[in-house]
Design a protein around this motif. Structure first.
Motif, PDB file in Angstrom:
ATOM      1  N   PHE A 273       0.870  -1.179   0.000  1.00  0.00           N
ATOM      2  CA  PHE A 273       0.000   0.000   0.000  1.00  0.00           C
ATOM      3  C   PHE A 273       0.903   1.224   0.000  1.00  0.00           C
ATOM      4  O   PHE A 273       1.493   1.568   1.016  1.00  0.00           O
ATOM      5  N   MET A 274       1.005   1.873  -1.158  1.00  0.00           N
ATOM      6  CA  MET A 274       1.969   2.941  -1.349  1.00  0.00           C
ATOM      7  C   MET A 274       1.464   4.306  -0.902  1.00  0.00           C
ATOM      8  O   MET A 274       2.244   5.251  -0.813  1.00  0.00           O
TER       9      MET A 274
ATOM     10  N   LYS B 287      -8.499   2.924   2.696  1.00  0.00           N
ATOM     11  CA  LYS B 287      -9.619   2.384   1.916  1.00  0.00           C
ATOM     12  C   LYS B 287      -9.683   0.869   2.043  1.00  0.00           C
ATOM     13  O   LYS B 287     -10.761   0.294   2.171  1.00  0.00           O
ATOM     14  N   PHE B 288      -8.520   0.201   1.996  1.00  0.00           N
ATOM     15  CA  PHE B 288      -8.499  -1.254   2.130  1.00  0.00           C
ATOM     16  C   PHE B 288      -9.027  -1.680   3.493  1.00  0.00           C
ATOM     17  O   PHE B 288      -9.859  -2.587   3.589  1.00  0.00           O
TER      18      PHE B 288
ATOM     19  N   ILE C  97      -1.558   0.699  -5.002  1.00  0.00           N
ATOM     20  CA  ILE C  97      -1.409  -0.658  -4.463  1.00  0.00           C
ATOM     21  C   ILE C  97      -0.602  -1.461  -5.479  1.00  0.00           C
ATOM     22  O   ILE C  97      -0.969  -1.529  -6.648  1.00  0.00           O
ATOM     23  N   ILE C  98       0.484  -2.054  -5.015  1.00  0.00           N
ATOM     24  CA  ILE C  98       1.314  -2.872  -5.893  1.00  0.00           C
ATOM     25  C   ILE C  98       1.252  -4.317  -5.410  1.00  0.00           C
ATOM     26  O   ILE C  98       1.783  -4.634  -4.356  1.00  0.00           O
ATOM     27  N   PRO C  99       0.595  -5.195  -6.176  1.00  0.00           N
ATOM     28  CA  PRO C  99       0.593  -6.610  -5.827  1.00  0.00           C
ATOM     29  C   PRO C  99       1.835  -7.294  -6.390  1.00  0.00           C
ATOM     30  O   PRO C  99       2.215  -7.056  -7.530  1.00  0.00           O
ATOM     31  N   ILE C 100       2.439  -8.142  -5.604  1.00  0.00           N
ATOM     32  CA  ILE C 100       3.596  -8.913  -6.030  1.00  0.00           C
ATOM     33  C   ILE C 100       3.269 -10.379  -5.803  1.00  0.00           C
ATOM     34  O   ILE C 100       2.917 -10.776  -4.695  1.00  0.00           O
TER      35      ILE C 100
ATOM     36  N   GLY D  86     -13.354  -5.439   0.881  1.00  0.00           N
ATOM     37  CA  GLY D  86     -12.232  -6.213   0.378  1.00  0.00           C
ATOM     38  C   GLY D  86     -12.441  -6.893  -0.957  1.00  0.00           C
ATOM     39  O   GLY D  86     -11.587  -7.613  -1.413  1.00  0.00           O
ATOM     40  N   PHE D  87     -13.559  -6.673  -1.647  1.00  0.00           N
ATOM     41  CA  PHE D  87     -13.812  -7.367  -2.900  1.00  0.00           C
ATOM     42  C   PHE D  87     -13.141  -6.659  -4.067  1.00  0.00           C
ATOM     43  O   PHE D  87     -13.124  -5.449  -4.132  1.00  0.00           O
ATOM     44  N   ASN D  88     -12.598  -7.436  -4.984  1.00  0.00           N
ATOM     45  CA  ASN D  88     -11.936  -6.871  -6.153  1.00  0.00           C
ATOM     46  C   ASN D  88     -12.056  -7.822  -7.325  1.00  0.00           C
ATOM     47  O   ASN D  88     -11.960  -9.021  -7.154  1.00  0.00           O
TER      48      ASN D  88
END
Length: 185
Positions: free
Chosen positions: A116-117, A124-125, A159-162, A130-132
């Protein structure tokens, strides 16, 4: 006597397998085990890709899901548990539940970290359901045994998912949804 319907049996067997892969919800959350898995996952990630450590140091929070298990045969399901890390400490615990439908087949396990940048994305998260549908995320995927790519667009995203440490094989075309649920301690 009724004739044995192989299709119904196969669907029933597949459904049972997918549901059992998601695991049964226990009454007590084993936070010590999750904390150890999260620490080991981050240590592996930072040792393998030191540039991610620099990026995560700039993040307001990290959601670490050490192991996501996914199985799919037309309908798919995935499940994992992890912790929200803020200022180096686990604050809350979350489950990851995903579902898909389409032309997919296979099984796999992987690790996932959400960076979370911005403070706004973290807030917000924490306050959302939590749905996406994966429309807002840009995935950074492991492309070979030695590299993890994060493109320039990803490094400026809120938001960066890895996704890394994939094992197994899964493929296809599908519509996917994901839900992160806060777990009670």
């Amino acid at each position: 006597m009724k004739t044995f319907d192989r299709r119904k049996f196969f669907v029933l067997l597949s459904s049972a397998g997918l549901l059992s892969a998601c695991g049964a919800k226990s009454k007590l959350l084993d936070t010590v085990s999750i904390d150890n898995q999260v620490e080991n996952t981050l240590q592996f990630l930072y040792n393998k890709w030191p540039e991610i450590k620099e990026l995560s140091d700039k993040a307001f929070g990290l959601l670490v899901i050490p192991k996501v298990s996914e199985a799919s045969l037309v309908y798919g399901g995935s499940y994992g548990k992890g912790a929200l890390i803020i200022e180096g400490k686990p604050i809350d615990y979350y489950s990851f539940v995903g579902g898909s439908w389409g032309l997919n087949f296979g099984v796999q396990q992987y690790s996932q970290v959400l960076l979370f940048m911005t403070d706004e994305s973290l807030t917000k998260f924490k306050n959302s359901s939590g749905f996406n549908l994966n429309a807002e995320f840009t995935y950074a995927l492991q492309t070979d045994a030695y590299n993890l790519g994060v493109d320039i667009m990803s490094s400026t995203a809120p938001i960066i998912p890895i996704v890394f440490a994939q094992g197994g094989l899964i493929g296809g075309i599908s519509l996917e949804g994901t839900k992160y649920n806060k777990l009670a301690k």
